[in-house]
Design a protein around this motif. Structure first.
Motif, mmCIF file in Angstrom:
data_model
loop_
_atom_site.group_PDB
_atom_site.id
_atom_site.type_symbol
_atom_site.label_atom_id
_atom_site.label_comp_id
_atom_site.label_asym_id
_atom_site.label_seq_id
_atom_site.Cartn_x
_atom_site.Cartn_y
_atom_site.Cartn_z
ATOM 1 N N VAL A 124 -13.585 -3.974 2.386
ATOM 2 C CA VAL A 124 -12.418 -3.295 1.832
ATOM 3 C C VAL A 124 -12.638 -3.217 0.327
ATOM 4 C CG1 VAL A 124 -9.928 -3.337 1.525
ATOM 5 C CG2 VAL A 124 -10.924 -4.124 3.686
ATOM 6 N N GLN A 125 -12.947 -2.007 -0.139
ATOM 7 C CA GLN A 125 -13.231 -1.815 -1.560
ATOM 8 C C GLN A 125 -11.947 -1.660 -2.357
ATOM 9 O OE1 GLN A 125 -15.545 1.697 -2.455
ATOM 10 N NE2 GLN A 125 -16.114 0.909 -4.462
ATOM 11 N N TRP A 126 -11.007 -0.871 -1.852
ATOM 12 C CA TRP A 126 -9.737 -0.629 -2.539
ATOM 13 C C TRP A 126 -8.592 -0.869 -1.578
ATOM 14 C CZ3 TRP A 126 -11.326 4.971 -4.145
ATOM 15 C CH2 TRP A 126 -12.276 4.908 -5.152
ATOM 16 N N LEU A 127 -7.550 -1.532 -2.060
ATOM 17 C CA LEU A 127 -6.307 -1.680 -1.319
ATOM 18 C C LEU A 127 -5.189 -1.553 -2.348
ATOM 19 C CD1 LEU A 127 -5.367 -4.242 1.415
ATOM 20 C CD2 LEU A 127 -3.766 -3.569 -0.364
ATOM 21 N N TRP A 128 -4.302 -0.588 -2.112
ATOM 22 C CA TRP A 128 -3.224 -0.320 -3.057
ATOM 23 C C TRP A 128 -1.943 -0.035 -2.288
ATOM 24 C CZ3 TRP A 128 -0.616 4.447 -3.395
ATOM 25 C CH2 TRP A 128 0.331 4.520 -4.422
ATOM 26 N N VAL A 129 -0.824 -0.580 -2.819
ATOM 27 C CA VAL A 129 0.513 -0.299 -2.290
ATOM 28 C C VAL A 129 1.398 0.050 -3.483
ATOM 29 C CG1 VAL A 129 2.511 -1.209 -1.034
ATOM 30 C CG2 VAL A 129 0.198 -1.912 -0.366
ATOM 31 N N ASP A 130 2.074 1.189 -3.396
ATOM 32 C CA ASP A 130 3.003 1.598 -4.451
ATOM 33 C C ASP A 130 4.029 0.482 -4.670
ATOM 34 O OD1 ASP A 130 5.813 3.000 -5.095
ATOM 35 O OD2 ASP A 130 4.182 4.224 -5.928
ATOM 36 N N GLU A 131 4.371 0.252 -5.934
ATOM 37 C CA GLU A 131 5.289 -0.843 -6.264
ATOM 38 C C GLU A 131 6.583 -0.802 -5.463
ATOM 39 O OE1 GLU A 131 6.011 -2.152 -10.281
ATOM 40 O OE2 GLU A 131 4.155 -1.165 -10.915
ATOM 41 N N SER A 132 7.129 0.378 -5.240
ATOM 42 C CA SER A 132 8.412 0.478 -4.528
ATOM 43 C C SER A 132 8.288 0.124 -3.050
ATOM 44 C CB SER A 132 8.998 1.886 -4.676
ATOM 45 O OG SER A 132 8.162 2.845 -4.079
ATOM 46 N N PHE A 133 7.073 -0.030 -2.531
ATOM 47 C CA PHE A 133 6.871 -0.369 -1.119
ATOM 48 C C PHE A 133 6.305 -1.776 -0.932
ATOM 49 C CE2 PHE A 133 7.276 4.152 -1.033
ATOM 50 C CZ PHE A 133 7.883 4.424 0.196
ATOM 51 N N ARG A 134 6.104 -2.498 -2.022
ATOM 52 C CA ARG A 134 5.548 -3.850 -1.911
ATOM 53 C C ARG A 134 6.578 -4.804 -1.317
ATOM 54 N NH1 ARG A 134 2.315 -3.582 -7.667
ATOM 55 N NH2 ARG A 134 0.963 -1.893 -6.957
ATOM 56 N N GLY A 135 6.083 -5.866 -0.698
ATOM 57 C CA GLY A 135 6.963 -6.857 -0.091
ATOM 58 C C GLY A 135 7.417 -6.485 1.312
#
Length: 140
Positions: A65-76
């Motif tokens: 897994v090179q990149w993993l990103w979650v938009d701040e408004s969807f975290r948690g």
């Protein structure tokens, strides 16, 4: 034969492709074909916009897994966990036995550890003041 050493921050795409082809040919001859395939997982909102994603690949029986990103408004919301689960299922379907990921975010490292990843190495001061943490997981 005379050689020239060249340093560049803007390599030509064809030169990078040449380098990749040559290294792949060497590795294939040395340890066998990698069967490298991209693996991407996206999460989209109701409007079709990407709000989270994973980009990596499978090769030699491993998921990276090179990149993993979650938009701040969807975290948690355990979106990262769901994406990792999906990527791991696909990696298993491709015959993989392990997965690895790296991060310099202590928060991300905790998320990965909750998913069953275990640290196997660190690189201090990358970036300065942090440690890059390398984690792996056996897939079953």
């Amino acid at each position: 034969m005379k050689t020239t050493l060249e340093i560049t921050a803007e390599p030509l795409p064809r030169d990078l492709a040449f380098l990749g082809e040559r290294l792949t040919a060497f590795n294939d001859g040395d340890v066998g074909a990698s069967d490298r395939k991209p693996l991407v997982v996206f999460v989209r909102d109701n409007a079709g916009e990407i709000v989270a994603g994973i980009s990596g690949y499978t090769a030699w029986g491993w998921l990276y897994v090179q990149w993993l990103w979650v938009d701040e408004s969807f975290r948690g919301r355990r979106i990262a966990a769901g994406m990792l689960d999906a990527a791991e299922r696909e990696a298993l379907a491709r015959g993989c036995h392990g997965a690895w990921i790296d991060t310099f975010s202590p928060t991300a490292a905790r998320v990965y550890e909750r998913q069953g990843y275990r640290p196997f190495g660190t690189l201090p001061d990358f970036p300065p003041g942090r440690h890059r943490i390398f984690l792996q997981k056996r897939l079953a």
